[in-house]
Scaffold this motif. Structure first.
Motif, PDB file in Angstrom:
ATOM      1  N   ASN A   1      -6.036  -4.138  -5.292  1.00  0.00           N
ATOM      2  CA  ASN A   1      -7.194  -3.875  -6.054  1.00  0.00           C
ATOM      3  C   ASN A   1      -6.801  -2.516  -7.143  1.00  0.00           C
ATOM      4  O   ASN A   1      -7.559  -2.192  -7.972  1.00  0.00           O
ATOM      5  CB  ASN A   1      -8.358  -3.332  -5.301  1.00  0.00           C
ATOM      6  N   HIS A   2      -5.643  -2.018  -6.817  1.00  0.00           N
ATOM      7  CA  HIS A   2      -5.279  -0.738  -7.753  1.00  0.00           C
ATOM      8  C   HIS A   2      -4.218  -1.332  -8.481  1.00  0.00           C
ATOM      9  O   HIS A   2      -3.660  -0.495  -9.427  1.00  0.00           O
ATOM     10  CB  HIS A   2      -4.612   0.292  -6.811  1.00  0.00           C
TER      11      HIS A   2
ATOM     12  N   ASP B   1       0.814  -1.371   0.060  1.00  0.00           N
ATOM     13  CA  ASP B   1      -0.030  -0.125  -0.033  1.00  0.00           C
ATOM     14  C   ASP B   1       0.616   1.379  -0.009  1.00  0.00           C
ATOM     15  O   ASP B   1       0.581   2.178   0.794  1.00  0.00           O
ATOM     16  CB  ASP B   1      -1.054   0.016   1.188  1.00  0.00           C
TER      17      ASP B   1
ATOM     18  N   ASP C   1      -1.176  -3.074  -4.036  1.00  0.00           N
ATOM     19  CA  ASP C   1      -1.350  -1.589  -4.231  1.00  0.00           C
ATOM     20  C   ASP C   1       0.293  -0.705  -3.741  1.00  0.00           C
ATOM     21  O   ASP C   1       0.107   0.218  -3.343  1.00  0.00           O
ATOM     22  CB  ASP C   1      -2.555  -0.901  -3.126  1.00  0.00           C
TER      23      ASP C   1
ATOM     24  N   HIS D   1      -3.721  -9.640  -0.919  1.00  0.00           N
ATOM     25  CA  HIS D   1      -3.900  -8.141  -0.546  1.00  0.00           C
ATOM     26  C   HIS D   1      -4.998  -7.819   0.517  1.00  0.00           C
ATOM     27  O   HIS D   1      -5.018  -7.336   1.556  1.00  0.00           O
ATOM     28  CB  HIS D   1      -4.098  -7.429  -1.863  1.00  0.00           C
TER      29      HIS D   1
END
Ligand SMILES: [Mn+2]
Length: 262
Positions: free
Chosen positions: A89-90, A18, A51, A124
Motif C-alpha cells: 500500500n506504500h 515492509d 512496502d 502484500h
C-alpha cells in the motif's frame, strides 16, 4: 488447463518485506543493502513482498533520489538471479520501472509462481481485512487512477515533500496490541481461505501486518509472513518443503581507515 504458474523460478526463495525505507532509520537501509549483497549466499531467488519503501512513485523520467541505492542494488541482483516484487500500500505505484528498467518481475498486487514443485502466491495484504473505515477509504483513494494522474503532474520535489508531510497523518499507525493481533488473525484466515479455494497453491506469502508468522493451514498449505524488515531485520527463506523465519545479522562495520595526509 493452462497452469497459472510460469516457469520454476528457483528452489530456495529469500523473502523480505515492509522495510518502509524513508521513514525508518538510515541503519535499516544500510542493513538492507548488506542483506541484498548476501542474498546469493542465502538462496537462489528473491521476493520483495511490498512496502519496501514508505513511499515510491515511478515517474516517466525521474527516479526518486531516496530510493536510488536500493533500486540500484536490486537491479544488480536481478542480473544474477530472479528478483520478484509485489507492491504494497506504500509503494504500489511502480509502473513499469521495476520490470522494464531493472529486470525485476513486478506486479502491483499479486505474483503467482512455482518454487520447486510448490505453487506460491505472493500478496502484500492491504485492503483485504482492514478493520478501519478510514483505512478502506485511504486504500480506495491511493488506488484510484485519478489520484495517480494528479500526483504525476506535480513537480517530483513537491510531490515527494507533500507525501512526507501527509504520510504520518494518513497511515494506520496503531500500536494497540489487541487490534494488531486481530488484523494478523484475519490475514491468516484470509490466506487459509485462498489456499483452500486455489488447490494449485501450496504457499501464500504475505506481509503488511509486520508479524513474523509461519503457519500450516487446515488444508495443509503454508502461510508465511517474514515480519517487518525494519523490526529486527526479519526475513524468511522458503523451499518446496517449507520455510524458516530468520533475522539478518550484518557483518561488523569495517574499522575506520587510519587518517590519511591532510
Ligand atoms: Mn503495508
Amino acid at each position: 488447463m493452462p497452469s497459472i504458474f510460469g516457469p520454476v523460478l528457483g528452489q530456495t526463495l529469500v523473502v523480505v518485506s515492509d522495510a518502509h525505507l524513508g521513514v525508518t532509520a538510515p541503519a535499516v537501509e544500510e542493513a538492507l543493502l548488506a542483506f541484498l549483497d548476501a542474498v546469493p549466499t542465502l538462496g537462489d531467488s528473491l521476493l520483495v513482498n511490498g512496502d519496501l519503501f514508505d513511499f515510491w512513485f515511478s515517474y516517466a523520467h525521474v527516479v526518486p533520489r531516496r530510493g536510488f541505492q536500493v533500486a540500484a542494488a536490486l537491479a544488480r541482483l536481478a542480473r544474477r538471479l530472479p528478483v520478484l516484487m509485489v507492491g504494497g500500500n506504500h509503494d504500489r505505484w511502480g509502473g513499469d520501472f521495476w520490470s522494464r528498467d531493472l529486470g525485476v518481475r513486478f506486479d502491483p498486487r499479486r505474483l503467482t509462481f512455482r518454487l520447486g514443485r510448490l505453487g506460491v502466491a505472493a500478496i502484500h495484504g492491504d485492503g483485504l481485512t482492514e478493520p478501519r473505515r478510514r483505512a478502506v477509504l485511504l486504500h480506495r483513494l491511493i488506488n484510484h487512477r485519478l489520484t495517480s494522474a494528479v500526483y504525476r503532474a506535480l513537480h517530483p520535489d513537491l510531490g515527494v515533500k507533500l507525501v512526507e508531510i501527509l504520510s504520518p497523518r494518513l497511515g494506520d499507525h496503531s500500536h494497540d496490541e489487541a487490534r494488531l493481533e486481530a488484523a494478523a488473525a484475519q490475514q491468516r484466515a484470509w490466506a487459509a481461505e485462498l489456499l483452500a479455494r486455489e488447490p494449485e497453491l501450496g504457499m501464500v506469502i504475505m506481509g503488511h501486518t509486520h508479524r513474523a508468522e509461519l503457519w500450516r493451514t487446515p488444508t495443509g498449505g503454508t502461510y508465511l509472513n517474514p515480519g517487518a524488515w525494519f523490526q529486527g531485520l526479519r526475513y524468511a527463506v522458503a523451499t518446496e518443503d517449507g520455510a524458516e523465519l530468520r533475522q539478518f545479522t550484518p557483518a561488523a562495520p569495517p574499522r575506520p581507515a587510519p587518517a590519511g595526509p591532510r
